[in-house]
Design a protein around this motif. Sequence first.
Motif, short mmCIF file in Angstrom:
data_model
loop_
_atom_site.label_atom_id
_atom_site.label_comp_id
_atom_site.label_asym_id
_atom_site.label_seq_id
_atom_site.Cartn_x
_atom_site.Cartn_y
_atom_site.Cartn_z
N SER A 1 6.87 9.23 13.93
CA SER A 1 8.04 8.76 13.18
C SER A 1 8.17 9.50 11.85
N THR A 2 9.37 9.95 11.54
CA THR A 2 9.60 10.54 10.21
C THR A 2 9.49 9.48 9.12
N ARG A 3 9.85 8.25 9.45
CA ARG A 3 9.70 7.15 8.48
C ARG A 3 8.24 6.91 8.15
N ALA A 4 7.36 6.94 9.17
CA ALA A 4 5.93 6.74 8.94
C ALA A 4 5.35 7.91 8.15
N ALA A 5 5.81 9.12 8.44
CA ALA A 5 5.34 10.28 7.69
C ALA A 5 5.73 10.18 6.23
N PHE A 6 6.93 9.69 5.97
CA PHE A 6 7.38 9.45 4.59
C PHE A 6 6.49 8.41 3.91
N ALA A 7 6.22 7.31 4.58
CA ALA A 7 5.40 6.25 3.99
C ALA A 7 4.01 6.75 3.64
N ASP A 8 3.46 7.63 4.48
CA ASP A 8 2.13 8.16 4.23
C ASP A 8 2.12 9.15 3.06
N ALA A 9 3.17 9.95 2.94
CA ALA A 9 3.20 11.01 1.94
C ALA A 9 3.65 10.53 0.56
N LEU A 10 4.46 9.48 0.51
CA LEU A 10 5.09 9.09 -0.74
C LEU A 10 4.12 8.73 -1.87
N PRO A 11 3.09 7.91 -1.67
CA PRO A 11 2.27 7.48 -2.81
C PRO A 11 1.70 8.65 -3.62
N GLU A 12 1.11 9.63 -2.95
CA GLU A 12 0.53 10.76 -3.68
C GLU A 12 1.60 11.60 -4.37
N LEU A 13 2.72 11.84 -3.67
CA LEU A 13 3.79 12.66 -4.26
C LEU A 13 4.45 11.94 -5.44
N ALA A 14 4.65 10.63 -5.32
CA ALA A 14 5.28 9.89 -6.40
C ALA A 14 4.44 9.92 -7.66
N VAL A 15 3.12 9.79 -7.51
CA VAL A 15 2.23 9.84 -8.67
C VAL A 15 2.22 11.25 -9.26
N ARG A 16 2.10 12.25 -8.40
CA ARG A 16 1.99 13.63 -8.88
C ARG A 16 3.24 14.08 -9.62
N HIS A 17 4.41 13.62 -9.18
CA HIS A 17 5.66 14.06 -9.79
C HIS A 17 6.25 13.03 -10.76
N GLY A 18 5.50 11.97 -11.05
CA GLY A 18 5.96 10.98 -12.01
C GLY A 18 7.25 10.28 -11.61
N VAL A 19 7.33 9.84 -10.35
CA VAL A 19 8.56 9.28 -9.80
C VAL A 19 8.50 7.75 -9.82
N LEU A 20 9.56 7.13 -10.29
CA LEU A 20 9.73 5.69 -10.18
C LEU A 20 10.28 5.39 -8.79
N VAL A 21 9.56 4.58 -8.00
CA VAL A 21 9.98 4.24 -6.64
C VAL A 21 10.64 2.87 -6.67
N VAL A 22 11.90 2.82 -6.24
CA VAL A 22 12.66 1.58 -6.19
C VAL A 22 12.89 1.24 -4.71
N ASP A 23 12.35 0.12 -4.28
CA ASP A 23 12.43 -0.28 -2.88
C ASP A 23 13.41 -1.45 -2.73
N THR A 24 14.00 -1.58 -1.53
CA THR A 24 14.91 -2.69 -1.26
C THR A 24 14.36 -3.55 -0.11
N ASP A 25 13.06 -3.83 -0.22
CA ASP A 25 12.39 -4.69 0.76
C ASP A 25 12.47 -4.10 2.17
N THR A 26 12.28 -2.78 2.27
CA THR A 26 12.44 -2.09 3.55
C THR A 26 11.20 -2.18 4.42
N GLY A 27 10.03 -2.35 3.82
CA GLY A 27 8.79 -2.25 4.58
C GLY A 27 8.39 -0.83 4.87
N SER A 28 9.09 0.14 4.29
CA SER A 28 8.80 1.56 4.53
C SER A 28 7.99 2.20 3.42
#
Length: 309
Positions: A10-37
Amino acid sequence: MPEVTAERASTRAAFADALPELAVRHGVLVVDTDTGSVKPTAEMDYLNVGIAENAAIGLAAGAEHCGRRALVCTFGAFAVSRAFEFIKLDIAYPRRRVCIVGTHGGASGGWLGPTHHATEDLALMSALPHMRVVVPADAHQTAPLLEQCLRHDGPTYLRLGRKASPLFAGVPAPELGVPQVVRPGRDIALVATGPEMLSTALDVAQALADEGHSAQVINAHTVDQEAAAATGRALAGQCRLLVTLEEAWTSGGMGAQIAAAVGARGIPWLPIGVTGFLPPGTHASLLEAGGLTADSVLRQVLKSVTGPR
């Protein structure tokens, strides 16, 4: 030559796996809408605003205005339908460095029905000036394209599927805005966006070769006006039929963008995609009902090339 592997992911699962490290490294604020993704970690700057897409877009725009890169995760159908005005005026108009991630792209929402099928998103998001619209070819391309979206100096829309989809071997690493010619050919250009459509295009190209036709396959992982011009330049010089495959409405989507870009060349265009609302059903059954399977596409292409058989 690229091949469809026996595995699916799943591309959604690949996104979920990659996001935490990338968000921290690039200083990104992650805003979720209760997606579970999203899998938030202690190191991430993470806010879950619930099912409030307009608020999520406005919050991300405000954070970017104050110097923060931001990412909003929501369902594709809800992003473009409920929050389009906010995206247009708060994100695209001022060129905010915000990545909007839309999951359940195309018909991958399956049994959730028309409320969750995102078939209008490619047309609407591609219509916005400054917006880069991105659809990874598979799970392997998801993390590289996500990082490129997070580094891009402007707004992006990253469209993801819901569940496991085809994986490809032999497709090179993607570059934002640059179409990938994954199979050379002369006579027919099959331009596909997204995992299911790229898999179909490769199958159709092989079947066309068996019929004596030389078919080029292009992975259009970036779907917007700027990328459409680049795709037009990638078409073979002898191309006599342009076939576009997208899991989206054909009105104003990827195919329409490319057809407009190559209109001066006078190449006949066969748009293949969703032409109406889809009922609830499995992803596979909806693709079949929409005429998006390899057998159906092959029949349509052969009819365009040789006439009724």
